[in-house]
Every structure is written in structure tokens, then in C-alpha cells.
Design a protein around this motif. Structure first.
Motif, PDB file in Angstrom:
ATOM      1  N   ARG A 191      -0.309   4.671  -7.367  1.00  0.00           N
ATOM      2  CA  ARG A 191       0.653   5.792  -7.635  1.00  0.00           C
ATOM      3  C   ARG A 191       1.249   6.259  -6.654  1.00  0.00           C
ATOM      4  O   ARG A 191       2.497   6.786  -6.739  1.00  0.00           O
ATOM      5  CB  ARG A 191      -0.324   6.639  -8.567  1.00  0.00           C
ATOM      6  N   ALA A 192       0.563   6.477  -5.544  1.00  0.00           N
ATOM      7  CA  ALA A 192       1.091   7.104  -4.226  1.00  0.00           C
ATOM      8  C   ALA A 192       2.084   6.265  -3.654  1.00  0.00           C
ATOM      9  O   ALA A 192       3.277   6.595  -3.331  1.00  0.00           O
ATOM     10  CB  ALA A 192      -0.001   7.324  -3.246  1.00  0.00           C
TER      11      ALA A 192
ATOM     12  N   LEU B 151       2.265   4.713 -18.060  1.00  0.00           N
ATOM     13  CA  LEU B 151       3.694   4.317 -18.712  1.00  0.00           C
ATOM     14  C   LEU B 151       4.491   5.008 -17.809  1.00  0.00           C
ATOM     15  O   LEU B 151       5.519   4.182 -17.432  1.00  0.00           O
ATOM     16  CB  LEU B 151       3.814   4.881 -20.033  1.00  0.00           C
ATOM     17  N   ALA B 152       4.441   6.152 -17.079  1.00  0.00           N
ATOM     18  CA  ALA B 152       5.402   6.777 -16.149  1.00  0.00           C
ATOM     19  C   ALA B 152       5.571   5.725 -14.999  1.00  0.00           C
ATOM     20  O   ALA B 152       6.534   5.451 -14.280  1.00  0.00           O
ATOM     21  CB  ALA B 152       4.871   8.059 -15.647  1.00  0.00           C
ATOM     22  N   ASP B 153       4.170   5.194 -14.504  1.00  0.00           N
ATOM     23  CA  ASP B 153       4.449   4.121 -13.287  1.00  0.00           C
ATOM     24  C   ASP B 153       5.065   3.060 -13.561  1.00  0.00           C
ATOM     25  O   ASP B 153       5.897   2.603 -12.915  1.00  0.00           O
ATOM     26  CB  ASP B 153       2.916   3.810 -13.001  1.00  0.00           C
TER      27      ASP B 153
ATOM     28  N   ALA C 296       0.918  -3.037  -3.077  1.00  0.00           N
ATOM     29  CA  ALA C 296       0.587  -1.610  -3.787  1.00  0.00           C
ATOM     30  C   ALA C 296       1.894  -1.167  -4.520  1.00  0.00           C
ATOM     31  O   ALA C 296       1.578  -0.497  -5.790  1.00  0.00           O
ATOM     32  CB  ALA C 296       0.161  -0.577  -2.770  1.00  0.00           C
ATOM     33  N   ILE C 297       2.819  -1.094  -4.256  1.00  0.00           N
ATOM     34  CA  ILE C 297       3.873  -0.593  -4.945  1.00  0.00           C
ATOM     35  C   ILE C 297       4.210  -1.111  -6.117  1.00  0.00           C
ATOM     36  O   ILE C 297       4.607  -0.720  -7.272  1.00  0.00           O
ATOM     37  CB  ILE C 297       5.127  -0.787  -4.025  1.00  0.00           C
ATOM     38  N   VAL C 298       4.158  -2.779  -6.142  1.00  0.00           N
ATOM     39  CA  VAL C 298       4.437  -3.338  -7.409  1.00  0.00           C
ATOM     40  C   VAL C 298       3.201  -3.233  -8.304  1.00  0.00           C
ATOM     41  O   VAL C 298       3.346  -3.091  -9.610  1.00  0.00           O
ATOM     42  CB  VAL C 298       4.535  -4.837  -7.307  1.00  0.00           C
ATOM     43  N   GLY C 299       1.905  -3.065  -7.825  1.00  0.00           N
ATOM     44  CA  GLY C 299       0.911  -2.898  -8.719  1.00  0.00           C
ATOM     45  C   GLY C 299       0.271  -3.993  -9.526  1.00  0.00           C
ATOM     46  O   GLY C 299       0.601  -5.079  -9.483  1.00  0.00           O
TER      47      GLY C 299
END
Length: 211
Positions: free
Chosen positions: A17-18, A107-109, A57-60
Motif C-alpha cells: 500500500r505504501a 479495492l482502492a489499491d 511491491a508497487i504491482v503487488g
């Protein structure tokens, strides 16, 4: 999960998330691993216990994945015995333990990553790979249930339909939230389940054998 596993999952989500928040704010090229670790209140060493790069991390992790227990029930022709109904329940199972706030954040992520990928096309292959990995996992589960090879057409088609219904439902929920001018719809677990029901009902009506 045990306490240790829950803490690790919480840390992993916090880092993701960060990472996506900072990337949306600054652009991914202006975000460092140190920035992400500091925003998540962990050390750089801890970051690398979870991710190999800032891009990862950005893509998740992609869409929430059903756990081993849900997979075992599905493979054993449960819980209803109907493939389409069971596939829907299987795909929705990660939401069973999520409260509205946590689901809304997930969902926001997803929404933020979509925006980011549109702005930074170099991230698109990584985003697509996350969904492809989920589809492969579902396809293997379907194949085991049907007693077929994961490379056979039927398990792959069934998995693709399920993932498409998931993506449609999440996109529809985000559209409703945007149309209302509010993020409240993202927090509504019941609405997401209702959209999932509608998507699978549409599939059933379309492919129902003629009487």
C-alpha cells in the motif's frame, strides 16, 4: 493463520500500500525502496524479506487468492456440487475473512494500480502477470476437480471465465463508486458479492442447455 503469519501478511500489505501510494503521488521512478520502507515504518532489510524490488511491491500480489482450505473444498466438488456455483464461492472465499474496511482498501489499491499502469505502461506486463498467475492457480484447481490436465482446454476456459467475472465485478463496483462521487461503494462487501452473483447468473443464463 497463526499470529506470526497474520503479522507477516499485515506487513506485506502495508508495504504494498505504501509503494502504490507513493508511486501514484510521485511516479514510480521517483520512489525508492528506502521511501517505501519508511512509509510502512519498517527497515530496508525487512522490505527485502518480502519483495525483491520496488516494482514488485508497487504491482503487488494481484487479486486475492483462495487459500488451501478453500481449494480443498472446491477440488472435492464442494460445497454445492455445482461447478459454476462452487467456482463463484471459491473465488469469493478470500473475502470471507475481510471486513468492509479491509476490502475497501484492497479495492482502492487495485484501482490505484490500474491508474498507475495507464500512466506508466512499463508496469502493465507485471500487472497482467499477477492476474495470469491467479488464472493459472484457478485453472489447476479446476483441472484437479475435473480429473483433467491443467493444459486441457476445459479447465483453462472455466478459469478464464471465473477471472473475467471477478475483474468485471471489481470494475463495476469502482464505476458505481465513481458515479456516486464517493468511495463508500468500495467498502460495501454486500455490493461486491451481489455483482459477483449477477456476473455468474449471466454466465449461467447464457450457457444453460436448451430444454
Amino acid at each position: 493463520m497463526g499470529l506470526r503469519e497474520r503479522k507477516k501478511a499485515t506487513t506485506r500489505r502495508a508495504l504494498q500500500r505504501a509503494a502504490v501510494r507513493l508511486a501514484v503521488e510521485r511516479g514510480s521512478e521517483h520512489v525508492t525502496v528506502d521511501d517505501i520502507a519508511a512509509a510502512a515504518d519498517v527497515s530496508k532489510r525487512t522490505f527485502f524479506n518480502y519483495f525483491s524490488s520496488k516494482e514488485e511491491a508497487i504491482v503487488g500480489d494481484g487479486p486475492p487468492r483462495p487459500d488451501d482450505e478453500a481449494r480443498a473444498v472446491f477440488v472435492a466438488h464442494g460445497p454445492t456440487g455445482d461447478l459454476l456455483d462452487d467456482l463463484k464461492i471459491f473465488l469469493l472465499s478470500p473475502l470471507a475473512d475481510s471486513d468492509a474496511e479491509d476490502l475497501g482498501q484492497r479495492l482502492a489499491d487495485v484501482h490505484e494500480r490500474k491508474r498507475l499502469a495507464q500512466r506508466e505502461p512499463h508496469l502493465v506486463p507485471r500487472v497482467m502477470a499477477a492476474f495470469a498467475d491467479m488464472e493459472r492457480y484457478v485453472g489447476e484447481s479446476v483441472a484437479e476437480r475435473l480429473g483433467e490436465d491443467p493444459d486441457d482446454i476445459r479447465p483453462q476456459i472455466v478459469a478464464s471465465l471465473g477471472i473475467t467475472a471477478m475483474r468485471f465485478s471489481m470494475r463495476r463496483l469502482q464505476t458505481h463508486a465513481g458515479a456516486d462521487g464517493s468511495a463508500d461503494a468500495r467498502d460495501d462487501v454486500s455490493e461486491l458479492r451481489a455483482l459477483f452473483d449477477q456476473a455468474f447468473d449471466a454466465l449461467r443464463r447464457t450457457f444453460r442447455p436448451a430444454a
